[in-house]
Scaffold this active site. Structure first.
Site, PDB file in Angstrom:
ATOM      1  N   ASP A  67       4.946   5.711 -10.653  1.00 50.59           N
ATOM      2  CA  ASP A  67       6.289   5.424 -10.148  1.00 50.59           C
ATOM      3  C   ASP A  67       7.175   4.806 -11.226  1.00 50.59           C
ATOM      4  O   ASP A  67       6.709   4.435 -12.290  1.00 50.59           O
ATOM      5  CB  ASP A  67       6.216   4.500  -8.913  1.00 50.59           C
ATOM      6  CG  ASP A  67       5.265   3.325  -9.112  1.00 50.59           C
ATOM      7  OD1 ASP A  67       4.920   3.024 -10.269  1.00 50.59           O
ATOM      8  OD2 ASP A  67       4.871   2.715  -8.115  1.00 50.59           O
ATOM      9  N   ASP A 136       2.527  -5.217   0.912  1.00 54.53           N
ATOM     10  CA  ASP A 136       2.873  -4.514   2.160  1.00 54.53           C
ATOM     11  C   ASP A 136       1.983  -3.272   2.349  1.00 54.53           C
ATOM     12  O   ASP A 136       2.247  -2.437   3.201  1.00 54.53           O
ATOM     13  CB  ASP A 136       4.359  -4.110   2.177  1.00 54.53           C
ATOM     14  CG  ASP A 136       4.725  -3.147   1.044  1.00 54.53           C
ATOM     15  OD1 ASP A 136       3.831  -2.781   0.248  1.00 54.53           O
ATOM     16  OD2 ASP A 136       5.902  -2.761   0.953  1.00 54.53           O
ATOM     17  N   HIS A 138       1.409  -0.860   0.148  1.00 60.72           N
ATOM     18  CA  HIS A 138       1.823   0.384  -0.509  1.00 60.72           C
ATOM     19  C   HIS A 138       0.889   0.796  -1.646  1.00 60.72           C
ATOM     20  O   HIS A 138       0.236  -0.041  -2.267  1.00 60.72           O
ATOM     21  CB  HIS A 138       3.276   0.311  -0.995  1.00 60.72           C
ATOM     22  CG  HIS A 138       3.542  -0.608  -2.148  1.00 60.72           C
ATOM     23  ND1 HIS A 138       4.772  -1.210  -2.334  1.00 60.72           N
ATOM     24  CD2 HIS A 138       2.776  -1.031  -3.172  1.00 60.72           C
ATOM     25  CE1 HIS A 138       4.734  -1.937  -3.436  1.00 60.72           C
ATOM     26  NE2 HIS A 138       3.531  -1.858  -3.961  1.00 60.72           N
ATOM     27  N   GLU A 143       6.224   2.888   0.535  1.00 59.32           N
ATOM     28  CA  GLU A 143       6.396   1.720   1.388  1.00 59.32           C
ATOM     29  C   GLU A 143       5.996   2.031   2.829  1.00 59.32           C
ATOM     30  O   GLU A 143       5.829   3.203   3.190  1.00 59.32           O
ATOM     31  CB  GLU A 143       7.874   1.296   1.331  1.00 59.32           C
ATOM     32  CG  GLU A 143       8.362   0.951  -0.065  1.00 59.32           C
ATOM     33  CD  GLU A 143       7.817  -0.361  -0.609  1.00 59.32           C
ATOM     34  OE1 GLU A 143       6.602  -0.637  -0.444  1.00 59.32           O
ATOM     35  OE2 GLU A 143       8.583  -1.112  -1.209  1.00 59.32           O
TER      36      GLU A 143
END
Ligand code: PGA
Length: 264
Positions: A67, A136, A138, A143
């Site tokens: 990413d 979270d 991910h 997400e």
């Protein structure tokens, strides 16, 4: 799924580097999927050490990063382009033409994402994908709520991720609001996945990811469906795992199995 528990960050990093080095020794033209953030730093350090001391050869390796923030110039000290050069690439003998990182300033994002997927395919697919896990849940910047079949695309970052990554940017207002990320489906296509988790602040989310239900709310949980997943967690990150003793028991017996001799 194989779960390896190491006593601390250093041992987790050494174990991860050994697995990656083994992959490169077995297949010198391996295609590696790489991750950024705090977690893989120790792994890169170990791999650099192996290159310097033992001549681990990266010259035929191809890499694809997971990413990149959007928008961000590659020269920005918090861009993942900058991170990869600084923490890994400039210290090893990799051919930079074989390192792919998502472009944080590309204009036609859709066309670029299609091209990235195509380059992965043309390279023969990812042999080993290194992964961290966000607080979270991910993987990449997929997400909560990301489609579990998603491909490389632009995503809006979760408020929790922006807050988390403010530690790198100084203040949360400076964290980009978007990222381009490989999709969950792209990650799942890798032949092998190596998920690392370190520290007590990852213990709850790691438990959800590997022992909880598979849900798009914790995108890492889809890795339970992966045909070849290795999880390496340190003591602190593994403290909430319900089956921790069981994983350790399996690892011990797997080691014993290697020395087992069957009499004729
Ligand atoms: P970290 O990030 O390694 O900096 O904790 C992990 C992630 O967000 O994937």
């Amino acid at each position: 799924m194989r779960v390896i528990i190491e006593k601390n960050y250093e041992f987790m990093s050494k174990r991860a580097a050994e697995i990656i080095a083994e992959q490169i020794r077995e297949k010198p033209d391996s295609v590696l999927g790489l991750a950024t953030g705090f977690t893989p730093l120790g792994t890169y350090k170990e791999l650099i050490g192996m290159y310097k001391k033992e001549g681990l050869d990266f010259s035929r390796v191809t890499t694809f990063n997971l990413d990149e923030y959007y928008p961000i110039p590659s020269t920005h000290p918090q861009s993942y382009h900058y991170y990869m050069q600084k923490e890994f690439f400039k210290h090893i003998n990799i051919n930079l033409d074989h390192t792919y990182i998502l472009d944080g300033l590309v204009k036609d994002v859709k066309a670029f994402c299609r091209w990235y997927e195509e380059e992965i395919r043309k390279a023969g697919g990812i042999d080993l994908q290194l992964l961290g896990i966000g607080r979270d849940g991910h993987i990449g910047f997929n997400e909560p709520g990301s489609s579990l079949g998603s491909r490389t695309r632009i995503k809006t970052l979760d408020a929790a991720t922006i807050k988390d990554n403010a530690r790198f940017f100084g203040k949360k207002e400076d964290v980009p609001k978007y990222a381009i990320t490989m999709g969950v489906g792209t990650i799942m296509d890798a032949k092998r996945c190596l998920l690392l988790a370190s520290g007590s602040d990852k213990s709850k989310v790691l438990t959800k990811a590997i022992e909880g239900p598979i849900t798009a709310q914790v995108t890492a949980s889809i890795l339970q469906m992966h045909k070849d997943l290795i999880v390496i967690a340190d003591e602190k990150a593994s403290r909430d795992l319900k089956n921790k003793d069981y994983y350790q028991h399996i690892e011990k017996l797997t080691e014993e199995l290697k020395t087992l001799t069957i009499e004729e």
